[in-house]
Design an enzyme around this catalytic site. Structure first.
Site, PDB file in Angstrom:
ATOM      1  N   ASP A 125       0.797  -1.225   0.000  1.00  0.00           N
ATOM      2  CA  ASP A 125       0.000   0.000   0.000  1.00  0.00           C
ATOM      3  C   ASP A 125       0.829   1.274   0.000  1.00  0.00           C
ATOM      4  OD1 ASP A 125      -2.311  -1.355  -0.193  1.00  0.00           O
ATOM      5  OD2 ASP A 125      -3.051  -0.965   1.825  1.00  0.00           O
ATOM      6  N   ASP A 173     -14.040  36.676 -34.280  1.00  0.00           N
ATOM      7  CA  ASP A 173     -13.239  35.460 -34.422  1.00  0.00           C
ATOM      8  C   ASP A 173     -13.877  34.262 -33.723  1.00  0.00           C
ATOM      9  OD1 ASP A 173     -11.385  36.776 -35.889  1.00  0.00           O
ATOM     10  OD2 ASP A 173      -9.941  37.034 -34.276  1.00  0.00           O
ATOM     11  N   GLY A 219      -7.962  21.726 -33.717  1.00  0.00           N
ATOM     12  CA  GLY A 219      -8.741  20.776 -34.509  1.00  0.00           C
ATOM     13  C   GLY A 219      -9.067  21.333 -35.877  1.00  0.00           C
ATOM     14  N   LEU A 220      -9.357  22.634 -35.934  1.00  0.00           N
ATOM     15  CA  LEU A 220      -9.632  23.268 -37.219  1.00  0.00           C
ATOM     16  C   LEU A 220      -8.391  23.237 -38.091  1.00  0.00           C
ATOM     17  CD1 LEU A 220     -11.382  24.938 -39.141  1.00  0.00           C
ATOM     18  CD2 LEU A 220     -10.664  26.992 -37.899  1.00  0.00           C
TER      19      LEU A 220
END
Length: 529
Positions: free
Chosen positions: A36, A281, A416-417
């Site tokens: 542990d 934007d 991502g774009l």
């Protein structure tokens, strides 16, 4: 009990270690078998502490079970007091040691140790880590502040305690600095911050403050409620995460202290999230579907920011914090979604797939799930990876925290774009990997054209990665042909989910199965009217 690869919370003794590691002058003797001691790694590896937690493990082994394990605990407790000379000693059992029922609390109190002993009852098979942390903090507050009478408070300057920040908490280290700035700018004296950085003597001074600020209810709610009953201390429990919540927090703290809010303490000029969310934007981000999961404090705050400050659409909201499930259910009702209360990461992944979000805000587990599903993700809550304990200043609370949140959430969508555009133009004669720099006058010969054509052909023959919800069609839902999936991939990712939903809705309404390229374009024409 289920065997799982990942877990949102450890057993309650890990929560107790978090409190011990947060404080000064506190040592924890944990009755536990040899295996542990793994808990140390959470602090030295994940949190990157310079030293190991203040914990002494008895580390009994299997052969010791036939002897006197209680004596092993007594020896460990005496040696810990002699070596570390703590101001307070916590004693308790791990989940494994709980089974042998040695009663560390009772044993320690019979030993005549020259240090205050706080015994912890940690039911490992009913409760989990955050509960263990909250219970430990509560027991310490009662032990050191409980004997004090209600003090006579001088009215000339209001004072407060800040309760809740702890070791292994998500950005707690930086949050407390941001909250300090706000409270001090209001002219309020900070009496004690606990448990992070506090000593037992600091806990004894808690009753001297006018009121308490509870930053993280998962840790400090129990203690703050007891302080209210015992000393009449009011509590402010608004987490200042996001611009609106920070403004509400300032107003509530000022009201509790009976002070006015100075003009200098406003969001103007201090944060940029609001400005950007109104700028041109950010238009393409409006209405983006976001799935949120984490501890209750951060999940509820994230839903408010997403919906009210960034213009996102909350399509899923949940928590693993069962003790605060009511708060998440109330928030989910406000946003018109079904709450998810679960500590099974596979259930959460299934919910993400069903919701078809364009952004996931979650824990380290949701980061892994989102990566597999090719959905942008930002981490907003523990449990976390080492990268979520950055060396830089990176709060979540206050106006500067709003700036950090904006960067953390919006940049995955932006990236991502970019990735989509790179994918879109990867076969272009001018922008493919083999094309030379145009400003250097490099031509595009036949070899380059052939390479481009080969790349395009290879791309076309690659297995199609289906959108999450369509990987396996549910009963009664239409399936997609390979050609239709390939055509769907040409649609930019930030509207692809909507295109999929519209097409499947159109197919169901018209009894079309499977979905072909023709169905995809018929649906586009239908919804474009």
């Amino acid at each position: 009990m289920e065997l799982t690869v990942w877990t949102y919370e450890g057993p309650p003794h890990v929560g107790a270690i978090r409190i011990a590691n947060s404080m000064n002058g506190v040592h924890f003797v944990l009755h536990a078998p040899q295996g542990d001691t793994y808990a140390d790694l959470l602090f030295t590896m994940i949190e990157r502490n310079k030293k190991r937690p203040p914990v002494t493990y008895t580390t009994f082994q299997a052969r010791d079970l036939s002897g006197d394990t209680a004596e092993i605990f007594k020896i460990a407790a005496r040696e810990a007091v002699d070596r570390f000379k703590p101001q307070a000693l916590l004693v308790g059992s791990s989940c494994t040691a709980e089974l042998i029922q040695d009663d560390p609390g009772g044993l320690a109190k019979t030993m005549g140790l020259n240090v205050p002993v706080v015994a912890l009852e940690l039911p490992s098979y009913q409760k989990k880590e955050n509960w263990g942390a909250a219970e430990t903090f509560y027991r310490l507050v009662r032990a050191f502040a409980g004997g004090a009478g209600k003090p006579a408070i001088a009215p000339e300057q209001a004072s407060c305690n800040i309760l809740g920040p702890s070791s292994l908490g998500f950005r707690n280290r930086d949050d407390i600095l941001e909250v300090r700035k706000i409270v001090e700018a209001l002219g309020i004296r900070i009496n004690t911050v606990a448990p992070l950085g506090a000593s037992p003597a600091d806990l004894a001074r808690i009753p001297q403050a006018h009121f308490n600020i509870v930053l993280y209810p998962e840790i400090a709610d129990n203690a703050a409620r007891w302080l209210k009953r015992q000393f009449g201390q009011e509590m402010v429990a608004i987490a200042p995460i996001g611009v609106g919540a920070t403004q509400d927090f300032i107003a509530a703290v000022a009201d509790a202290a009976g002070v006015d809010v100075p003009e200098s303490l406003t969001a103007d000029g201090a944060e940029r999230l609001s400005w950007y969310s109104r700028s041109i934007d950010s238009n393409y981000l409006t209405g983006k579907r976001v799935f949120i999961f984490g501890d209750a404090t951060h999940a509820v705050a994230a839903a408010r920011i997403a919906s009210e400050e960034l213009g996102f659409k909350v399509c899923g909201l949940g928590t693993y914090s069962r003790e605060f499930a009511r708060d998440v259910r109330e928030a989910a009702a406000r946003y018109g979604v079904e709450p998810l209360i679960s500590d099974n990461h596979l259930d959460v992944e299934d919910a993400i797939i069903a919701a078809q979000p364009e952004l996931v805000l979650g824990t380290q587990m949701e980061r892994h799930a989102a990566k597999r599903l090719r959905v942008p993700c930002a981490v907003i809550s523990s449990p976390v990876h080492v990268q979520d304990f950055p060396a830089r200043y990176s709060p979540q609370m206050g106006f500067e925290g709003a700036n950090v949140i904006f960067d953390s959430w919006v940049h995955p969508l932006m990236m991502g774009l970019e990735e989509h555009l790179l994918q879109m133009f990867r076969g272009d004669f001018e922008f493919n990997d083999d094309a030379g720099s145009s400003h250097l006058g490099h031509g595009h010969g036949a070899a380059a054209v052939e390479t481009d054509a080969a790349a395009i052909e290879a791309e076309a023959t690659q297995p199609i990665h289906a959108e999450p919800a369509a990987a396996v069609a549910a009963p009664g839902e239409p399936s997609w042909t390979t050609d239709a999936e390939r055509e769907l991939r040409k649609i930019p990712f930030f509207v692809r989910g909507k295109a999929r939903r519209n097409t499947e809705s159109y197919a169901v309404q018209n009894g079309l199965n499977p979905i072909t390229i023709e169905t995809l374009y018929d649906a586009k024409a239908h919804f474009g009217r």
